[in-house]
Scaffold this motif. Structure first.
Motif, short mmCIF file in Angstrom:
data_model
loop_
_atom_site.label_atom_id
_atom_site.label_comp_id
_atom_site.label_asym_id
_atom_site.label_seq_id
_atom_site.Cartn_x
_atom_site.Cartn_y
_atom_site.Cartn_z
N HIS A 1 0.85 -1.20 0.00
CA HIS A 1 0.00 0.00 0.00
C HIS A 1 0.88 1.24 0.00
O HIS A 1 1.40 1.65 1.04
CB HIS A 1 -0.92 -0.02 1.23
CG HIS A 1 -1.89 1.11 1.31
ND1 HIS A 1 -3.19 0.95 1.73
CD2 HIS A 1 -1.78 2.44 1.02
CE1 HIS A 1 -3.82 2.12 1.71
NE2 HIS A 1 -2.97 3.05 1.30
N ASP B 1 -9.22 1.11 -6.18
CA ASP B 1 -9.31 1.42 -4.76
C ASP B 1 -10.29 2.59 -4.60
O ASP B 1 -10.38 3.45 -5.48
CB ASP B 1 -7.91 1.83 -4.27
CG ASP B 1 -7.74 1.80 -2.76
OD1 ASP B 1 -8.75 1.87 -2.04
OD2 ASP B 1 -6.58 1.72 -2.31
N PHE C 1 -11.57 5.46 -1.51
CA PHE C 1 -11.42 6.01 -0.16
C PHE C 1 -12.83 6.26 0.37
O PHE C 1 -13.51 7.19 -0.07
CB PHE C 1 -10.62 7.31 -0.26
CG PHE C 1 -10.13 7.87 1.06
CD1 PHE C 1 -10.16 7.14 2.23
CD2 PHE C 1 -9.60 9.16 1.11
CE1 PHE C 1 -9.69 7.66 3.43
CE2 PHE C 1 -9.12 9.70 2.30
CZ PHE C 1 -9.17 8.95 3.46
N HIS D 1 -9.82 1.91 1.08
CA HIS D 1 -9.37 2.66 2.25
C HIS D 1 -10.61 2.71 3.14
O HIS D 1 -11.58 3.39 2.81
CB HIS D 1 -8.99 4.08 1.87
CG HIS D 1 -7.62 4.21 1.29
ND1 HIS D 1 -7.27 3.71 0.06
CD2 HIS D 1 -6.50 4.81 1.79
CE1 HIS D 1 -6.00 4.00 -0.17
NE2 HIS D 1 -5.51 4.66 0.85
N GLN E 1 -10.89 4.51 8.39
CA GLN E 1 -9.66 5.12 8.92
C GLN E 1 -9.96 6.14 10.01
O GLN E 1 -9.43 6.06 11.11
CB GLN E 1 -8.86 5.79 7.80
CG GLN E 1 -7.57 6.44 8.32
CD GLN E 1 -6.82 7.26 7.28
OE1 GLN E 1 -7.31 7.45 6.17
NE2 GLN E 1 -5.66 7.74 7.63
N ASP F 1 -7.96 -1.74 3.80
CA ASP F 1 -6.78 -1.12 4.38
C ASP F 1 -7.16 -0.01 5.36
O ASP F 1 -8.16 0.68 5.14
CB ASP F 1 -5.90 -0.54 3.26
CG ASP F 1 -5.49 -1.59 2.21
OD1 ASP F 1 -6.30 -2.50 1.93
OD2 ASP F 1 -4.39 -1.48 1.66
N HIS F 2 -6.37 0.14 6.41
CA HIS F 2 -6.57 1.07 7.54
C HIS F 2 -7.31 0.38 8.68
O HIS F 2 -6.70 -0.11 9.60
CB HIS F 2 -7.28 2.38 7.14
CG HIS F 2 -6.37 3.36 6.51
ND1 HIS F 2 -5.32 3.92 7.18
CD2 HIS F 2 -6.32 3.87 5.25
CE1 HIS F 2 -4.66 4.74 6.37
NE2 HIS F 2 -5.25 4.72 5.20
N ASP G 1 1.74 2.85 3.57
CA ASP G 1 0.82 3.92 3.15
C ASP G 1 1.61 5.15 2.72
O ASP G 1 1.12 6.28 2.83
CB ASP G 1 -0.16 4.28 4.28
CG ASP G 1 -1.34 5.13 3.79
OD1 ASP G 1 -1.56 5.21 2.56
OD2 ASP G 1 -2.04 5.71 4.64
#
Ligand code: ZN
Length: 405
Positions: free
Chosen positions: A71, A211, A213, A241, A244, A263-264, A315
């Motif tokens: 990542h 991806d 967010f 993402h 987070q 991820d996160h 990241d």
């Protein structure tokens, strides 16, 4: 066919076993040919067919697979050291983003940068990452946010892939934020991603993953569903993402859309964690971002105990994680997210490879895999991440060749 011997312990990091099982082999040797591992095992068992081959001495160091950074946001223009100072004074990340800083600021610098500038800078980052032991890098677009600027970033990655021995994996992150010029027309921007960019990216083979967010300042779960629906039709697998800065149900969404990774996950709830485990989504822990933002880290221990595979990555980006030091991220995954050193190492090798669909090629030292490996000056992986210091990775080999610069 070189044979490396005098390895105090080699960790194959093969996939079998739980997250804590990294398969140590004491007093080991490793052989490779034409960039691929051909044999690995105890030195006493070196096959007679290899007895007369060229010998290399590991000097009693540890050997591990080359690290996989699954990542990063590798290519971007400018830096954001001024925001770093603001955050040190107590201004929070969302406040900076709302004032036009954050991702939007890097977007302006990235649009202004030429492909050549981005390429030169990215090459420099990769060179320094390799010295730290990183041999495979996932790279996201997402700072261009116009059709031409997103393609510019992805073509930089295509060029790097072409010229580098490092394994480079590109991810399309057009859905990073809605750029300012589309603030009153979110639908218009999503249409640009789905109708214009995705067909071009798929047509040119510029990315393998898409991806999104998912966050209050970025995209909603519902918008993400539509973007992933389109990306699937274009053969791009999903990554997220997720959760987070707030719990937006990102973990459950990753499971629902069959993402390869989420991820996160700093704020994920138990239901989301269970869904991830059931769907086999790799959970990616990014402790450098938590450290820089001074926010609670991902509770990796809870994920592991629930049965999740947890990868660890940097990241690397100019805002929330302006360093590409993956060994440092591994140490922080231990201290902040309560992973054992072995779990962290498995998370930056075979499990990170799985998070980017490369587990058949990299991430473990087994015959047939790429001869990407590192030598570490430490007594054990526990000692490496406990007595953390720069330069503990003394040598990096990519496709069997030692990196010298
Ligand atoms: Zn990121």
């Amino acid at each position: 066919m070189p044979v490396l011997e005098n390895i105090s312990t080699l960790y194959t990091c093969a996939a079998a076993g739980g997250q804590n099982e990294i398969h140590p082999v004491k007093d080991a040797a490793l052989a490779w040919d034409d960039g691929l591992v051909t044999w690995v095992g105890p030195r006493d068992d070196i096959p007679t067919s290899l007895r007369d081959e060229e010998r290399l001495d590991a000097g009693g160091r540890l050997a591990l697979p080359g690290l996989v950074d699954c990542h990063t946001h590798l290519a971007f223009g400018g830096w954001r050291a001024d925001e770093f100072e603001m955050r040190c004074r107590g201004t929070d990340y969302l406040e900076i983003a709302r004032a036009g800083g954050g991702i939007a600021s890097t977007m302006r610098h990235t649009r202004a940068a030429s492909a050549d500038d981005l390429l030169t800078r990215s090459r420099g980052f990769l060179r320094r990452m390799a010295r730290l032991g990183v041999t495979t890098v996932e790279c996201k677009s997402g700072y261009g946010l116009t059709a031409e600027d997103e393609l510019k970033l992805l073509r930089v990655y295509a060029q790097l892939k072409e010229e580098q021995d490092m394994e480079i994996v590109a991810t399309f992150l057009g859905a990073h934020i809605v750029p300012p010029e589309f603030r009153e027309d979110r639908e218009g921007y999503i249409a640009l991603l789905i109708d214009e960019l995705m067909p071009r990216i798929a047509g040119e083979g510029l990315a393998e993953f898409c991806d999104v967010f998912v966050e209050e300042t970025a995209f909603s779960a519902e918008e993400a569903r539509r973007i992933f629906g389109a990306s699937r039709r274009h053969g791009l697998r999903g990554k997220l993402h997720a959760d987070q800065l707030s719990d937006t149900g990102g973990a459950a969404l990753a499971a629902e859309i069959g993402a390869v990774s989420a991820d996160h996950l700093e704020q994920s709830n138990d239901e989301g964690i269970r869904a991830l485990v059931e769907a086999g989504v790799v959970a990616v822990c990014l402790p450098l971002a938590s450290l820089y933002l001074n926010q609670p880290p991902m509770p990796a221990r809870r994920f592991i105990e629930a049965g999740a595979d947890v990868a660890v990555a940097t990241d690397f980006n100019p805002g929330s994680a302006p360093t590409y030091d993956l060994p440092l991220a591994l140490m922080l995954a231990c201290t902040m997210s309560r992973m054992t050193p072995a779990e962290a190492v498995k998370g930056a090798t075979i499990l990170a490879a799985r998070a980017i669909g490369r587990e058949h090629r990299v991430g473990s030292l087994e015959p047939g895999k790429r001869a990407d490996f590192i030598l570490v000056e430490a007594e054990s992986v526990n000692h490496w991440l406990y007595h953390f210091r720069p330069g503990a990775v003394s040598d990096t080999f990519i496709k069997g060749k030692r990196i010298t610069s």
